[in-house]
Design an enzyme around this catalytic site. Sequence first.
Site, PDB file in Angstrom:
ATOM      1  N   LYS C  78       0.582  -1.273   0.057  1.00 35.86           N
ATOM      2  CA  LYS C  78      -0.013   0.013   0.167  1.00 35.86           C
ATOM      3  C   LYS C  78       0.982   1.191  -0.043  1.00 35.86           C
ATOM      4  O   LYS C  78       1.690   1.219   0.762  1.00 35.86           O
ATOM      5  CB  LYS C  78      -1.059  -0.037   1.248  1.00 35.86           C
ATOM      6  N   SER C 156     -10.054   2.278   2.560  1.00 37.26           N
ATOM      7  CA  SER C 156      -8.844   2.695   1.760  1.00 37.26           C
ATOM      8  C   SER C 156      -7.929   1.818   0.857  1.00 37.26           C
ATOM      9  O   SER C 156      -7.115   2.468   0.056  1.00 37.26           O
ATOM     10  CB  SER C 156      -8.164   3.828   2.538  1.00 37.26           C
ATOM     11  N   SER C 180     -10.454  -0.002   7.033  1.00 40.31           N
ATOM     12  CA  SER C 180      -9.757   0.193   5.725  1.00 40.31           C
ATOM     13  C   SER C 180      -8.996  -1.081   4.913  1.00 40.31           C
ATOM     14  O   SER C 180      -8.712  -1.090   4.048  1.00 40.31           O
ATOM     15  CB  SER C 180      -8.627   1.272   5.392  1.00 40.31           C
TER      16      SER C 180
END
Lengths: 499, 95, 491
Positions: C78, C156, C180
């Site tokens: 990420k 996210s 997330s």
Amino acid sequence: MSKEAKNYIVHGATGDWEIVVGLEVHAQVTSQAKLFSGASTQFGSEPNSNVSLVDAAFPGMLPVINGECVRQAVRTGLALDAQINKFSRFDRKNYFYADLPQGYQISQFAHPIVGEGEMLVELEDGATKSIGIERLHLEQDAGKSIHDQHPRYTLVDLNRSGVALMEIVSKPDMRSPEEAGAYVRKLRTMLRYIGSCDGNMEQGSMRADVNVSVRRPGEPFGTRCEIKNVNSVRFVMQAIEYEARRQVDILEAGGSIDQETRLFDPNKGETRSMRSKEEAHDYRYFPDPDLLPLEFDDAYIEEARASLPELPDAKKARFVKDWGLPDYNAATLVGEKESADWFETLLDALRKGVDSPVEKLAPKASNWMLSDLYGQLNKAGKSLSDCPITPTQGAELLKLVFDGTISGSASKEVLEEMLQSGRNPADIVEEKGLKQVSDTGALEAMVDKILAANPAQVEQFKAGKTKVVGFFVGQVMKESRGQANPAVVNEILMRKLAE
Amino acid sequence: MSVDKATVKRIAKLARIRIDEDRLDPMAGELNNILDWVEQLSAVDTDGVKPMTSVVDHCLHWRADEVTDGNKRDDVLSNAPDAEFGFFAVPKVIE
Amino acid sequence: MSDLNELSIAEARDRLAARDLSARELVQASIAAMEAAKPLNIFVTETPERALEMADAADARLKAGDAKPMTGIPVAVKDLFCTKDVCTTAGSHMLESFTPPYESTVTANLWDNGAVMLGKVNMDEFAMGSSNETSAYGPVKNPWRLGETDTVPGGSSGGSVAAVAGRIAPCATGSDTGGSIRQPAAFTGTVGLKPTYGRCSRYGMVAFASSLDQAGPITRSVRDAAIMLGAMAGHDVKDSTCVDVPVPDYEAALTGDIRGLKIGIPKEYHSADMPREIEDMWQQGMAWLRDAGAQIVDISLPHTKYALPTYYIVAPAEASSNLARYDGVRYGHRAQLKSGDGLTEMYEETRAEGFGEEVKRRILIGTYVLSAGYYDAYYLKAQKIRTLIADDFRRAYKKVDAILTPTAPSAAFGFGAKQDPLAMYMNDVFTVPASLAGLPGISIPAALSAEGLPLGLQILGRAFDEETVLKVAGVMEDAAAFTAKPKTWWS
Ligand SMILES: [Mg+2]
Ligand SMILES: [Zn+2]
């Protein structure tokens, strides 16, 4: 002994004004590394060299607390006779400035590590005053913005960013520039005694935010102005004086005081409004979620307490009580740990060589140190820290005075030579032939001669004016070129005059 | 508690985010929607409740006072939008 | 797409160890899939050269017989984790050109455990979003579609789950602040584990809300989640909130035996407007657990409904402060200045240009709730309610060993479907309470919606009891036998 501090009054056209001063002193904690990072705290390094990515607030960087800074804050709190809070917490103080990399300062707002305390300060006229301590908290220093080195830019150096500070906040207890000056001086002494801050104001290790307001005596506090970052005791006093006058002038002209942040300009001796801090602040304090509460137990506090040296007030009391030092001498000597230590070593050595009660030796030794030694060092532009002789050498010199080998006046000459060459006093006395004449026969002859030469004064003595003895002593000393032992001379004189 | 245009302006200033004049009103509306919704929290009785200081229940770890970091000016300045003579450079500030 | 892309971590590990597959082959398959998946907009930065270098190092290690738990396994990172010398954007224009001279602890741990970095994956800007639509680099597309219509991958960690669901990498790092990891995992039929707060270090992870942010694994199986968590977690002296407790062997916790365990069903998670298929899945989950010998226990978490509004005070407040460092002084975007512009203009323009709308909105909310006169009513109040929410869980865990809930209130939706910020926030209604209490949770794929999109079930556990969470999840995974996968429409 506790004399009341005198009132300091600003005389205005419409009457008298009293000033109210509170100080926030920022003292850099003596530590190798910063409060929340492992970067060095060293002063005077290349720009941005003592900076970790934590100090520069790179994304994802986190604070980890330096235990030594906690310990020093606790020790300082104990020295200030203050409440030590076993639970404290770090908060974020949010504001934007170029030298504040995180966009917030990690400080302690709601729960400081140290609570209320107090400190006794001594004033010029011997009066003492207790100044309340509101709190002491740990926080990060900001970096440094340099505005005058480049035509278009402000340059930012983060070397100081993250250095540990203790913010020591006083109560608004001071009523004169002198009290504020004495407070800063005393605080500096304390910090240096315990070694939690080097107190170096020129390098910015200690600086004061000065809150000043004025009021009619007896009325509530007026609106205050905060003068930021004043970096010497003298400037603190000047800034207060100027600022109080400025406020009185505004109020008497029918105006009102804006609560604002001001700067002191040492060149002009004035304070002026800080444009960059113009707008109203809203710091949005909240607990720093990157840190847990700071907690320790009683044992930790006691360990910190045990590590404290004798503090100046206690030391002074001991000097007065045990050794009979005059108050003033004791206060001056304990003003710096270094001078107190010097004196104690001197006295120790002296007591080993002279068989006389300490109450007799100590006051004389302190007088000698404060007037003879300090006087000569002063003249040479030196301080005790660069004194060329050791306390033991000083004691040797004093021994020669106490055992009558040299006179007090000759000792000054010996000291001068010692300070120049660092040589031992005995050698100097020998070489310069400064030994006192204590040989009764020679002195009796001299006294006879002087008495014979001054019959009028002899008459005066016999008529009861005994003060003329001093005149005769002086004459004998002159005759002996200062080498006569005044005690012996005195004794012979009294005997002969009584005949 | 309702946020108006002036409030949006004030907090935008505090947060140092320029908001276009024509975005102020819509933004006030969006913030009010959220604030009206969180308003329901006032119904919760929190008398005597301690605010959470940390979700983890452990002690703060203390570092030893040792220099273990720093001395990496190149790293520190490596991403600087503007640097001069080893300093970060920003528009001139007049104090 | 080759068979190698289908391998789980555990399978790849065993084949690598047997030397019947090389790390280079495995990584090359991932690189090829990454190339082919450009239409999904998953990667912000691809690092194929680095991946191959790391693969070769892994092969050397395998050959030498000192393989670590993830040696040779490709990982999608990420773009919230700082990676040394590799651009790290956090999905923001603000950090478009930011190259960290340091490595986050979580990624460093993964590399130490032999994992291979494939690249940096897209995400909602500064992790603020539940659909990946707030990324400055365009939204990630969910490999799962509604017929021909694109859906959001959730957020996210949208890029992370898409990389795993799309068979580009067997695993990805995610971060979870209010859901997330778990919500996007549910939207993509993947397994997403949010560990206990303090289990993984936050050092080098771009901060959104410090008291909530927690890194975790995204995988295609519970076993893989266990393996990867073990490789990410651990004490870190650089993070004061990271806990100094040993990392257990999580894989060993997958005994398959949950007989006698008590699983709580919180009544407050039921609601009249819960879609039928979500409710059915939940009931099915309870049945699976019962069948496996666990006991289903009704529990109450009375402050559940206040969790979301509490979260939307606490998280923006912390974010408003955490994001103050993006000021254009030391790194990141700086606006072009006009003559006469000073420091304030520099800040205001830089931040106006650098941040997207949702980030600005949250910074403003956060600034507001912390500002003078409002702190007590909002932030302090929220932190008190947080205590009540944590107490709810504490009480519940005296009665039960884990809690079962749906992960999200719906399946993935179309782009632009939730224009109203509040409607978007509702996505996290089931994940936020555990975040506020710092507790671990996992989402596993449990069913397909009527429209053929994956749905997830969430298992929550006690603090630092990821083992029970994983054990229960493993049993449910077996029972669910979820084998559906998205069609590879993008290549
Ligand atoms: Mg202050
Ligand atoms: Zn301060």
